[in-house]
Design a protein around this motif. Sequence first.
Motif, PDB file in Angstrom:
ATOM      1  N   SER A  88     -37.548 -88.106 -26.805  1.00 52.00           N
ATOM      2  CA  SER A  88     -37.784 -87.316 -25.597  1.00 52.00           C
ATOM      3  C   SER A  88     -37.917 -85.831 -25.887  1.00 52.00           C
ATOM      4  CB  SER A  88     -36.652 -87.535 -24.597  1.00 52.00           C
ATOM      5  OG  SER A  88     -35.425 -87.102 -25.156  1.00 52.00           O
ATOM      6  N   GLY A  89     -37.476 -85.417 -27.040  1.00 55.40           N
ATOM      7  CA  GLY A  89     -37.561 -84.017 -27.447  1.00 55.40           C
ATOM      8  C   GLY A  89     -37.623 -83.945 -28.955  1.00 55.40           C
ATOM      9  N   PRO A  90     -37.777 -82.749 -29.489  1.00 52.94           N
ATOM     10  CA  PRO A  90     -37.823 -82.639 -30.944  1.00 52.94           C
ATOM     11  C   PRO A  90     -36.468 -82.996 -31.559  1.00 52.94           C
ATOM     12  CG  PRO A  90     -37.828 -80.460 -29.939  1.00 52.94           C
ATOM     13  CD  PRO A  90     -37.913 -81.458 -28.826  1.00 52.94           C
ATOM     14  N   VAL A  91     -36.510 -83.602 -32.739  1.00 55.65           N
ATOM     15  CA  VAL A  91     -35.280 -83.927 -33.458  1.00 55.65           C
ATOM     16  C   VAL A  91     -34.987 -82.873 -34.520  1.00 55.65           C
ATOM     17  CG1 VAL A  91     -35.455 -86.403 -33.014  1.00 55.65           C
ATOM     18  CG2 VAL A  91     -36.477 -85.454 -35.107  1.00 55.65           C
ATOM     19  N   TYR A  92     -35.969 -82.001 -34.753  1.00 54.82           N
ATOM     20  CA  TYR A  92     -35.848 -80.933 -35.741  1.00 54.82           C
ATOM     21  C   TYR A  92     -36.705 -79.764 -35.280  1.00 54.82           C
ATOM     22  CZ  TYR A  92     -36.864 -78.377 -40.085  1.00 54.82           C
ATOM     23  OH  TYR A  92     -37.030 -77.401 -41.029  1.00 54.82           O
ATOM     24  N   ILE A  93     -36.151 -78.557 -35.366  1.00 55.09           N
ATOM     25  CA  ILE A  93     -36.901 -77.348 -35.021  1.00 55.09           C
ATOM     26  C   ILE A  93     -36.679 -76.318 -36.122  1.00 55.09           C
ATOM     27  CG2 ILE A  93     -37.124 -75.398 -33.425  1.00 55.09           C
ATOM     28  CD1 ILE A  93     -36.231 -77.266 -31.174  1.00 55.09           C
ATOM     29  N   ARG A  94     -37.762 -75.663 -36.499  1.00 54.61           N
ATOM     30  CA  ARG A  94     -37.710 -74.569 -37.476  1.00 54.61           C
ATOM     31  C   ARG A  94     -38.395 -73.364 -36.853  1.00 54.61           C
ATOM     32  NH1 ARG A  94     -41.704 -73.198 -41.103  1.00 54.61           N
ATOM     33  NH2 ARG A  94     -41.030 -71.773 -42.714  1.00 54.61           N
ATOM     34  N   LEU A  95     -37.709 -72.213 -36.886  1.00 54.76           N
ATOM     35  CA  LEU A  95     -38.268 -70.968 -36.370  1.00 54.76           C
ATOM     36  C   LEU A  95     -38.253 -69.913 -37.461  1.00 54.76           C
ATOM     37  CD1 LEU A  95     -36.344 -70.679 -32.960  1.00 54.76           C
ATOM     38  CD2 LEU A  95     -38.583 -71.713 -33.355  1.00 54.76           C
ATOM     39  N   VAL A  96     -39.282 -69.091 -37.486  1.00 50.44           N
ATOM     40  CA  VAL A  96     -39.341 -67.946 -38.387  1.00 50.44           C
ATOM     41  C   VAL A  96     -39.598 -66.719 -37.526  1.00 50.44           C
ATOM     42  CG1 VAL A  96     -40.550 -66.857 -40.325  1.00 50.44           C
ATOM     43  CG2 VAL A  96     -40.259 -69.347 -40.272  1.00 50.44           C
ATOM     44  N   GLY A  97     -38.827 -65.666 -37.762  1.00 54.72           N
ATOM     45  CA  GLY A  97     -38.982 -64.455 -36.980  1.00 54.72           C
ATOM     46  C   GLY A  97     -38.944 -63.210 -37.838  1.00 54.72           C
ATOM     47  N   ALA A  98     -39.584 -62.155 -37.364  1.00 55.09           N
ATOM     48  CA  ALA A  98     -39.566 -60.851 -38.016  1.00 55.09           C
ATOM     49  C   ALA A  98     -38.468 -60.009 -37.366  1.00 55.09           C
ATOM     50  CB  ALA A  98     -40.917 -60.160 -37.861  1.00 55.09           C
ATOM     51  N   LEU A  99     -37.565 -59.498 -38.186  1.00 52.57           N
ATOM     52  CA  LEU A  99     -36.467 -58.671 -37.681  1.00 52.57           C
ATOM     53  C   LEU A  99     -36.971 -57.243 -37.502  1.00 52.57           C
ATOM     54  CD1 LEU A  99     -33.611 -59.883 -40.059  1.00 52.57           C
ATOM     55  CD2 LEU A  99     -34.443 -60.919 -37.958  1.00 52.57           C
ATOM     56  N   VAL A 100     -36.705 -56.671 -36.337  1.00 51.02           N
ATOM     57  CA  VAL A 100     -37.154 -55.305 -36.063  1.00 51.02           C
ATOM     58  C   VAL A 100     -36.027 -54.490 -35.434  1.00 51.02           C
ATOM     59  CG1 VAL A 100     -39.591 -55.927 -35.797  1.00 51.02           C
ATOM     60  CG2 VAL A 100     -38.122 -55.898 -33.794  1.00 51.02           C
ATOM     61  N   ARG A 101     -36.126 -53.189 -35.638  1.00 48.51           N
ATOM     62  CA  ARG A 101     -35.206 -52.240 -35.004  1.00 48.51           C
ATOM     63  C   ARG A 101     -36.051 -51.397 -34.068  1.00 48.51           C
ATOM     64  NH1 ARG A 101     -30.409 -51.320 -33.636  1.00 48.51           N
ATOM     65  NH2 ARG A 101     -29.639 -52.383 -35.465  1.00 48.51           N
ATOM     66  N   LEU A 102     -35.826 -51.580 -32.762  1.00 49.26           N
ATOM     67  CA  LEU A 102     -36.546 -50.833 -31.731  1.00 49.26           C
ATOM     68  C   LEU A 102     -35.819 -49.516 -31.452  1.00 49.26           C
ATOM     69  CD1 LEU A 102     -37.179 -53.757 -29.215  1.00 49.26           C
ATOM     70  CD2 LEU A 102     -38.789 -52.804 -30.877  1.00 49.26           C
ATOM     71  N   PRO A 103     -36.536 -48.539 -30.893  1.00 52.60           N
ATOM     72  CA  PRO A 103     -35.855 -47.289 -30.519  1.00 52.60           C
ATOM     73  C   PRO A 103     -34.853 -47.546 -29.395  1.00 52.60           C
ATOM     74  CG  PRO A 103     -38.118 -47.305 -29.702  1.00 52.60           C
ATOM     75  CD  PRO A 103     -37.949 -48.533 -30.544  1.00 52.60           C
ATOM     76  N   GLU A 104     -33.909 -46.641 -29.236  1.00 52.49           N
ATOM     77  CA  GLU A 104     -32.907 -46.816 -28.178  1.00 52.49           C
ATOM     78  C   GLU A 104     -33.551 -46.901 -26.804  1.00 52.49           C
ATOM     79  OE1 GLU A 104     -29.307 -44.583 -28.059  1.00 52.49           O
ATOM     80  OE2 GLU A 104     -29.248 -44.454 -30.255  1.00 52.49           O
TER      81      GLU A 104
END
Length: 135
Positions: free
Chosen positions: A84-100
């Motif tokens: 009914s849904g995924p049994v495995y999920i993989r995510l890749v993201g870019a880490l960023v530092r935004l201004p205040e």
Amino acid sequence: MATIMLPVPVLLETPPCTHAKLGSAEVEIGRKVSAITDDSRVPVVKVSAALDKLAAEASAGGANAVVLRSHQGVYFTHNGRRSSGPVYIRLVGALVRLPEDTAPCRLVHVDADEIERRMRSRRPQEASYSDAYAR
């Protein structure tokens, strides 16, 4: 009194404002299954849980936001019945530092429900273990 770190926002697009790039993060949740998996009740996982884990990784890496770069959801079919849904999920993201002050930034947040709908709407494909979990 302990300070509670709130998860950082997970964004769909790189913000157009000035930001620092801090690297990347990859998270996985769920169980990798293969053709020899005989358990018909492999537990499903939620995109929202994977996004929370990615946000926590970003926060631990010193980022105040993370931009989703890729996502992968693997479903499992046993005896002709799809999970009914995924049994495995993989995510890749870019880490960023935004201004205040993020007012000039146009932040487009990830919608977990939309990602799940997109995963469910794709036509099932037969895939080998190596294809399903290819990086």
